[in-house]
Design a protein around this motif. Structure first.
Motif, PDB file in Angstrom:
ATOM      1  N   GLY A   1       0.778  -1.234   0.000  1.00 21.01           N
ATOM      2  CA  GLY A   1       0.000   0.000   0.000  1.00 21.01           C
ATOM      3  C   GLY A   1       0.806   1.278   0.000  1.00 21.01           C
ATOM      4  N   ALA A   2       2.155   1.184   0.002  1.00 16.22           N
ATOM      5  CA  ALA A   2       2.966   2.405   0.031  1.00 16.22           C
ATOM      6  C   ALA A   2       2.766   3.225  -1.240  1.00 16.22           C
ATOM      7  N   GLY A   3       2.723   2.554  -2.384  1.00 15.24           N
ATOM      8  CA  GLY A   3       2.485   3.256  -3.641  1.00 15.24           C
ATOM      9  C   GLY A   3       1.109   3.893  -3.696  1.00 15.24           C
ATOM     10  N   ASP A   4       0.132   3.245  -3.070  1.00 15.08           N
ATOM     11  CA  ASP A   4      -1.226   3.800  -3.025  1.00 15.08           C
ATOM     12  C   ASP A   4      -1.282   5.019  -2.104  1.00 15.08           C
ATOM     13  N   ALA A   5      -0.539   4.958  -1.008  1.00 11.61           N
ATOM     14  CA  ALA A   5      -0.454   6.123  -0.114  1.00 11.61           C
ATOM     15  C   ALA A   5       0.176   7.299  -0.850  1.00 11.61           C
ATOM     16  N   PHE A   6       1.206   7.023  -1.641  1.00  7.02           N
ATOM     17  CA  PHE A   6       1.862   8.042  -2.448  1.00  7.02           C
ATOM     18  C   PHE A   6       0.864   8.674  -3.424  1.00  7.02           C
ATOM     19  N   MET A   7       0.110   7.825  -4.128  1.00  6.56           N
ATOM     20  CA  MET A   7      -0.834   8.335  -5.129  1.00  6.56           C
ATOM     21  C   MET A   7      -1.975   9.098  -4.472  1.00  6.56           C
ATOM     22  N   ALA A   8      -2.481   8.596  -3.357  1.00  2.96           N
ATOM     23  CA  ALA A   8      -3.548   9.293  -2.632  1.00  2.96           C
ATOM     24  C   ALA A   8      -3.094  10.693  -2.231  1.00  2.96           C
ATOM     25  N   ALA A   9      -1.835  10.792  -1.822  1.00  7.81           N
ATOM     26  CA  ALA A   9      -1.296  12.088  -1.394  1.00  7.81           C
ATOM     27  C   ALA A   9      -1.175  13.058  -2.570  1.00  7.81           C
ATOM     28  N   VAL A  10      -0.743  12.548  -3.729  1.00  6.72           N
ATOM     29  CA  VAL A  10      -0.669  13.396  -4.922  1.00  6.72           C
ATOM     30  C   VAL A  10      -2.049  13.932  -5.272  1.00  6.72           C
ATOM     31  N   LEU A  11      -3.038  13.043  -5.302  1.00  2.24           N
ATOM     32  CA  LEU A  11      -4.391  13.447  -5.698  1.00  2.24           C
ATOM     33  C   LEU A  11      -5.026  14.367  -4.657  1.00  2.24           C
ATOM     34  N   TYR A  12      -4.735  14.121  -3.388  1.00  3.28           N
ATOM     35  CA  TYR A  12      -5.257  14.998  -2.340  1.00  3.28           C
ATOM     36  C   TYR A  12      -4.708  16.412  -2.508  1.00  3.28           C
ATOM     37  N   GLN A  13      -3.416  16.513  -2.733  1.00  4.53           N
ATOM     38  CA  GLN A  13      -2.806  17.838  -2.908  1.00  4.53           C
ATOM     39  C   GLN A  13      -3.365  18.532  -4.154  1.00  4.53           C
ATOM     40  N   LEU A  14      -3.565  17.792  -5.229  1.00  5.20           N
ATOM     41  CA  LEU A  14      -4.159  18.377  -6.438  1.00  5.20           C
ATOM     42  C   LEU A  14      -5.580  18.861  -6.181  1.00  5.20           C
TER      43      LEU A  14
ATOM     44  N   LEU B   1      -2.177   3.797   6.375  1.00  7.92           N
ATOM     45  CA  LEU B   1      -2.253   5.076   5.668  1.00  7.92           C
ATOM     46  C   LEU B   1      -2.176   6.245   6.656  1.00  7.92           C
ATOM     47  N   PRO B   2      -1.359   7.250   6.354  1.00 10.58           N
ATOM     48  CA  PRO B   2      -1.128   8.341   7.314  1.00 10.58           C
ATOM     49  C   PRO B   2      -2.138   9.475   7.202  1.00 10.58           C
ATOM     50  N   THR B   3      -2.136  10.333   8.203  1.00 10.66           N
ATOM     51  CA  THR B   3      -2.930  11.561   8.185  1.00 10.66           C
ATOM     52  C   THR B   3      -2.065  12.710   7.672  1.00 10.66           C
ATOM     53  N   SER B   4      -2.700  13.826   7.326  1.00 11.88           N
ATOM     54  CA  SER B   4      -1.939  14.993   6.861  1.00 11.88           C
ATOM     55  C   SER B   4      -0.999  15.519   7.942  1.00 11.88           C
ATOM     56  N   LEU B   5      -1.435  15.447   9.194  1.00 15.66           N
ATOM     57  CA  LEU B   5      -0.593  15.901  10.305  1.00 15.66           C
ATOM     58  C   LEU B   5       0.709  15.116  10.341  1.00 15.66           C
ATOM     59  N   GLU B   6       0.609  13.805  10.205  1.00 10.59           N
ATOM     60  CA  GLU B   6       1.801  12.949  10.218  1.00 10.59           C
ATOM     61  C   GLU B   6       2.693  13.230   9.010  1.00 10.59           C
ATOM     62  N   VAL B   7       2.065  13.391   7.852  1.00  8.74           N
ATOM     63  CA  VAL B   7       2.839  13.624   6.630  1.00  8.74           C
ATOM     64  C   VAL B   7       3.551  14.968   6.698  1.00  8.74           C
ATOM     65  N   ASN B   8       2.843  16.001   7.098  1.00  9.44           N
ATOM     66  CA  ASN B   8       3.455  17.335   7.173  1.00  9.44           C
ATOM     67  C   ASN B   8       4.610  17.375   8.165  1.00  9.44           C
ATOM     68  N   GLU B   9       4.481  16.642   9.242  1.00  9.29           N
ATOM     69  CA  GLU B   9       5.559  16.599  10.238  1.00  9.29           C
ATOM     70  C   GLU B   9       6.813  15.971   9.625  1.00  9.29           C
TER      71      GLU B   9
END
Length: 324
Positions: free
Chosen positions: A255-268, A310-318
């Motif tokens: 699921g790491a690649g899916d987490a990566f893609m989810a993050a790209v689409l979320y930011q877009l 899958l992480p939250t935005s808080l975790e990712v931003n940190e």
């Protein structure tokens, strides 16, 4: 109203408890909800977006479990169907330190293969900004028809369309069929995410540059190649480059690649001009998006399972702040 709608498989991964132990020698498994398109929908929602999932599970305990997992996140399950004649698809996964995974699917047929055109709602799809799909739904005639119908609606209503080839060779009858069907999926997408491990088989290209060029000439505007611990490569046909990975204590890579893609689409999705008007050109903004996505993918390897990791935005931003 979901910002992102994802279509495809929702299943349960039974992950081997020990690392570097085969499926044969494992002493046991831990149950983890997953399925690449479902992971993207869940990852998008956990980051703070709104998402919906189109798919089919069995009318069985595993199906009800998966439905409840999505709803708790929450991912909208209005278009998640439950089939009385087929079981929920299961996957058994063994992880190795090399990053290679042994994966065996139990679906004969799985309920996800029976998603039909009748399960696809134009009214539901047209509400969204982004539509995401994977190649496994092209694996059976019925779910392929359903996918093409959904893509027709997504294109009609000017959604930004994202595709993950997600090669699982064991699900295809022959290598030729797999390559043909997976490659056919490129023509509908604006943005494609492919892994470095998959690119040679799918595109016939051994280099990152050649792989991106192969895909871009089929119509997509942006190609992202996930490279595990080495980060990612990106190309819009004019500008390209690489972004290094982030060192973490990786436990399991599902699921790491899916987490990566989810993050790209979320930011877009945070851009006021999404849909077909979204800029996918490589610029400073896109590099910042990929830094965020790299961090999301890295964090997803620090826990077992796909959706649970899958992480939250808080975790990712940190992690972004610590790294960049």
């Amino acid at each position: 109203m979901p910002q992102l709608i994802s279509l495809g498989e929702l299943l349960i991964d039974f992950v081997v408890l020990e690392r570097d132990v085969s499926l044969i020698d494992s002493s046991g498994f831990t149950k983890a909800p997953g399925g690449a398109p479902a992971n993207v929908a869940a990852g998008f929602a956990k980051l703070g977006g709104t998402s919906g999932f189109i798919g089919k599970v069995g009318d069985d305990p595993f199906g009800y479990y998966l439905k409840a997992v999505l709803e708790e996140i929450p991912v909208d399950t209005t278009c998640l169907a439950m089939d009385k004649d087929a079981r929920t698809t299961l996957s058994f996964v063994a992880n190795h330190s090399s990053g290679i995974r042994d994966c065996v699917f139990y679906r004969n047929p799985g309920a996800d293969m029976l998603l039909s055109p009748d399960d696809i709602s134009e009214e539901y799809i047209k509400q969204a900004l982004i539509f995401h799909y994977g190649s496994i739904s092209f694996n059976s005639p019925l779910s392929k028809q359903a996918s093409l119908k959904a893509l027709e609606y997504a294109r009609k209503h000017q959604l930004l369309i994202s595709y993950d080839p997600n090669l699982r060779m064991s699900l295809w009858e022959t290598e030729e069929t797999a390559r043909t069907e997976i490659n056919a999926g490129f023509q509908y997408a604006d943005i494609v995410k492919i892994s470095e491990e998959e690119m040679e088989f799918i595109t016939g290209s051994q280099s990152l540059e050649a792989c991106a060029a192969f895909i871009l000439q089929m119509g997509p505007r942006l190609v992202l190649i996930s490279r595990g611990k080495d980060g990612c490569y990106y190309s819009d046909g004019t500008h390209s480059g690489s972004l290094g990975g982030i060192e973490v204590n990786a436990i399991e890579t599902t699921g790491a690649g899916d987490a990566f893609m989810a993050a790209v689409l979320y930011q877009l999705s945070q851009n006021i001009n999404v849909g077909k008007d979204a800029s996918l050109a490589v610029d400073e903004r896109l590099i910042a998006i990929l830094q965020f996505a790299n961090a999301a993918g890295a964090l997803a390897t620090t826990r077992i399972g796909a959706i649970p990791a899958l992480p939250t935005s808080l975790e990712v931003n940190e992690l972004v702040r610590k790294t960049y």
